[in-house]
Design a protein around this motif. Structure first.
Motif, PDB file in Angstrom:
ATOM      1  N   LEU A  13       0.840  -1.187   0.000  1.00 21.54           N
ATOM      2  CA  LEU A  13       0.000   0.000   0.000  1.00 21.54           C
ATOM      3  C   LEU A  13       0.872   1.232   0.000  1.00 21.54           C
TER       4      LEU A  13
ATOM      5  N   ALA B 119       4.184   8.051   5.596  1.00 20.24           N
ATOM      6  CA  ALA B 119       5.487   8.629   5.895  1.00 20.24           C
ATOM      7  C   ALA B 119       6.357   7.513   6.417  1.00 20.24           C
TER       8      ALA B 119
ATOM      9  N   PRO C  47       3.468   4.656  10.794  1.00 20.51           N
ATOM     10  CA  PRO C  47       3.603   4.947   9.370  1.00 20.51           C
ATOM     11  C   PRO C  47       4.309   3.839   8.612  1.00 20.51           C
ATOM     12  N   LEU C  48       5.362   3.330   9.202  1.00 23.05           N
ATOM     13  CA  LEU C  48       6.126   2.260   8.575  1.00 23.05           C
ATOM     14  C   LEU C  48       5.261   1.013   8.420  1.00 23.05           C
ATOM     15  N   ILE C  49       4.498   0.706   9.470  1.00 19.37           N
ATOM     16  CA  ILE C  49       3.665  -0.488   9.453  1.00 19.37           C
ATOM     17  C   ILE C  49       2.575  -0.369   8.395  1.00 19.37           C
ATOM     18  N   ARG C  50       2.024   0.849   8.261  1.00 21.35           N
ATOM     19  CA  ARG C  50       0.926   1.008   7.302  1.00 21.35           C
ATOM     20  C   ARG C  50       1.423   1.099   5.877  1.00 21.35           C
ATOM     21  N   ALA C  51       2.710   1.428   5.718  1.00 15.37           N
ATOM     22  CA  ALA C  51       3.219   1.590   4.363  1.00 15.37           C
ATOM     23  C   ALA C  51       3.763   0.295   3.798  1.00 15.37           C
ATOM     24  N   LEU C  52       4.413  -0.492   4.633  1.00 13.38           N
ATOM     25  CA  LEU C  52       5.150  -1.627   4.100  1.00 13.38           C
ATOM     26  C   LEU C  52       4.790  -2.906   4.826  1.00 13.38           C
ATOM     27  N   GLN C  53       4.832  -3.991   4.084  1.00 18.17           N
ATOM     28  CA  GLN C  53       4.580  -5.297   4.676  1.00 18.17           C
ATOM     29  C   GLN C  53       5.894  -5.933   5.086  1.00 18.17           C
ATOM     30  N   PHE C  54       6.036  -6.245   6.328  1.00 18.84           N
ATOM     31  CA  PHE C  54       7.186  -6.995   6.803  1.00 18.84           C
ATOM     32  C   PHE C  54       6.770  -7.609   8.127  1.00 18.84           C
TER      33      PHE C  54
ATOM     34  N   GLY D  18      -1.050  -2.037  13.713  1.00 15.38           N
ATOM     35  CA  GLY D  18      -1.135  -0.949  12.750  1.00 15.38           C
ATOM     36  C   GLY D  18      -2.535  -0.643  12.287  1.00 15.38           C
ATOM     37  N   ARG D  19      -3.509  -1.128  13.017  1.00 10.68           N
ATOM     38  CA  ARG D  19      -4.891  -0.923  12.622  1.00 10.68           C
ATOM     39  C   ARG D  19      -5.489   0.238  13.400  1.00 10.68           C
ATOM     40  N   GLY D  20      -6.609   0.701  12.959  1.00 15.91           N
ATOM     41  CA  GLY D  20      -7.302   1.709  13.749  1.00 15.91           C
ATOM     42  C   GLY D  20      -7.125   3.108  13.201  1.00 15.91           C
TER      43      GLY D  20
END
Lengths: 273, 371
Positions: A98, A104, B161-168, B369-371
């Motif tokens: 996503l 950021a 932000p990192l969690i919502r942007a990238l899957q790892f 990373g939810r909510g």
């Protein structure tokens, strides 16, 4: 030929909003709750996506349109696996990435470190990062700012770097949430080309954008959502976009009768190639 | 597609009951999907979407990987964890004028405060030979665990932000934070060694035991870090409560005083004393004290044959005209727990923490990373 990459099967997403009444934090209400042994008061459920089903095939670039709050971003986050379905399911073959405006990375760190960290987090090896580093920085066009912390970047620069990082890897499924909105005209052309490349590299791309022209240019398929449901969906992007514009009371778009492309007004000329 | 049949077969097995009857004969029609379709492939078409997904080996996107696969993914991100830790370590002090110097100053100031309050004003040092090195080791070693707790309790919220942007694999984050603290601990150790040497402690081969002891402590911190990361992510009030828990823990772990004093001086609940002795923080502190401090080694209970009379006697030692009552004879006492158990306990705590922490964190993997 058509190989499904993403299957959305009767998807329902429900947000639970705590303290919807706005009095969650006051000592008195907390105390009353504790005395009354009630569970947390004021939970409101927001049913953001209501029973969506569709199949995205390899090579699809799907534009998602609809008004604010119609569930577009929620849908993307569900596909990325960041929101658990209340009912139904989303199936993908790999983890979708996503890419959103809010994505950021680490603001305190320099752009350079963000590039390295982002790539490593996506599972690249150190050698791969080294090989791609120059490309990413060049593509983002942030120039000398790469040595500065990302908090010093303008909104546009930040989203460009983020896009460059995410687009450096060929994702099977790429989800783009308004990420290009802040870029300037030149960057839009570049990112448009990059999305084309990613699509050609046989993945699926989902694009949420309020800029309808961007969707017309980039996508071969469109989903129009309203209140968490699909209104219309199909490969005839221009017809659906025109329907959507009509439904939301906008001015009809002037189109060339043969190519069906937009006839540019003078103010938009700079955006072209 | 690189996946072997295992995980991908699961949704099929689970769902066949619903629609298994209508599947026969439709398996061979993938082409039908493309033929002039308008896009919507609602479940009333050829086959149910769950079957279609199963046929192409697609898995639910919010599915949790199996523990072995999760470990593999984590191992794959080891460079990420290292780079993340180093970068955060640098970024942490960019806003401070003294910058990285704070890594050394913070533990030093801590020692100064405790020495002033507990050593000078309250005279807790009573009974402990060479109080300063004793205190320094206790404060530094406990600080490592304490800081790991505090930082990992916020790691998920910090990295949204990192969690919502990238899957790892999300466990990479608490592990990286513990790595940050380990790096800080190594820097602080240099200060610790200097203080110990200046206060006249000899360098011996026992010092090498510092390394395995610190590694075990780091493992323990990593396990507990994963545990705390999940609690902190799901319970915002936890970070408010944590400082109090940690302070209580510190007072119970013999950082500022010797647990021996409790054992030998009329504390009448032997079970409680035993529990305090085997608590992980106390174990790691004891191990490192025994490794680095000669007087601690020599006066450790059990170092000499048990002798009730000598044990009860606290010899007076006069330093600079002041008479102190010292625990020197504690070597003649019966140890609260056998010294042979120190290392097994240290290793045991590390293993328990890693296993429990890992599974506890992993179980909520898809919910961060939810909510």
């Amino acid at each position: 030929m058509a190989e499904p990459l993403v299957i959305v099967d009767d998807l329902h997403i429900v947000y639970k909003v705590y303290g919807a009444g706005g009095d969650r934090g006051t000592a008195a209400t907390v105390l009353l709750r504790m005395i009354g042994r009630k569970t947390r008061g004021n939970i409101r459920e927001v049913h953001a996506v209501r029973g969506l089903s569709f199949v995205a095939n390899r090579g699809d670039a799907i534009g998602i349109i609809g008004r604010n709050g119609s569930g577009k971003s929620t849908l993307l986050r569900a596909i990325a696996g960041l929101l658990p379905p209340e009912k139904g399911n989303v199936y993908t073959n790999s983890q979708a990435s996503l890419l959103g405006v809010n994505a950021a990375l680490l603001d305190e760190l320099t752009g350079e470190r963000n590039v390295v960290l982002g790539c490593l987090a996506m599972g690249m090896s150190r050698a791969e990062v080294k090989a791609k580093y120059q490309d990413i920085v060049g593509f983002s066009g942030v120039g000398d700012f790469i040595d500065l912390p990302m908090k010093t970047y303008s909104a546009g620069m930040g989203s460009r770097l983020r896009f460059a990082i995410a687009a450096s890897k060929t994702h099977e499924v790429l989800l783009i949430d308004e990420a290009l909105a802040t870029g300037d005209a030149e960057f839009r052309v570049k990112s448009h080309n990059r999305i084309e490349e990613l699509r050609a590299a046989a993945g699926a791309v989902f694009l949420v954008a309020h800029e309808l022209e961007e969707i017309e240019l980039t996508c071969n398929r469109v989903i129009w959502m309203e209140r968490g449901k699909i209104v219309t969906e199909g490969y005839d992007v221009i017809t659906i976009v025109d329907q959507y514009i009509e439904a939301s009371g906008g001015e009809p778009v002037l189109r060339d009768p043969v190519t069906r492309r937009r006839i540019k007004t003078s103010s938009m000329e700079t955006a072209g190639a | 597609m690189t996946e072997p049949g295992g995980p991908s077969a699961r949704p099929r097995a689970r769902r066949t009951a619903r629609s298994g009857t209508e599947r026969a004969g439709r398996i061979s029609a993938p082409g039908a999907l493309a033929a002039g379709d308008v896009g919507v492939l609602s479940p009333d078409l050829n086959e149910s979407l769950t079957d279609l997904a199963a046929r192409y080996g697609l898995r639910p996107s919010a599915e949790r990987p199996s523990p072995p696969r999760y470990v593999r993914e984590l191992w794959q991100r080891r460079h990420f964890m290292l780079a993340f830790a180093t970068a955060q370590n640098i970024a942490m002090y960019t806003n401070a004028k003294l910058g990285q110097l704070w890594q050394v100053l913070t533990p030093l100031l801590n020692v100064a405060v405790y020495w002033l309050i507990f050593g000078k004003i309250l005279d807790t040092s009573r009974g402990i030979p060479d109080y300063i090195p004793f205190l320094v080791v206790g404060v530094f070693v406990f600080n490592f665990t304490q800081r790991s707790f505090i930082s990992t309790s916020k790691v998920i919220t910090d990295s949204l932000p990192l969690i919502r942007a990238l899957q790892f694999p999300r466990a990479a984050l608490p592990l990286a934070y513990v790595l940050i603290e380990l790096q800080q601990m190594l820097i602080a150790s240099v200060v610790m060694f200097v203080i110990i040497l200046v206060s006249g402690e000899p360098i011996t081969w026992y010092w090498l035991l510092f390394i395995p002891a610190l590694l075990l402590q780091a493992l323990f911190n990593a396990g507990i870090g994963m545990f705390v990361a999940r609690v902190g992510a799901q319970l915002n009030d936890f970070s408010q409560l944590l400082p109090f828990l940690l302070r209580t823990w510190m007072y119970m772990s013999g950082v500022l005083f010797s647990l021996l004093t409790l054992a030998e001086r009329g504390f009448r609940h032997p079970l409680i004393v035993k529990l305090l002795y085997i608590n992980p923080a106390a174990i790691y502190i004891t191990l490192i004290r025994l490794a680095l401090l000669q007087k601690q080694r020599e006066s450790a209970p059990g170092a000499a044959p048990y002798n009730k009379a000598l044990c009860a006697k606290w010899p007076d030692v006069t330093i600079n005209g002041v008479t102190h009552n010292y625990l020197y004879n504690s070597k003649y006492c019966m140890p609260v727990i056998s010294p042979d158990l120190n290392w097994p306990l240290a290793a045991g705590w590390a293993v328990v923490a890693i296993v429990v922490g890992f599974f506890f964190f992993w179980r909520a993997e898809t919910r961060y990373g939810r909510g």
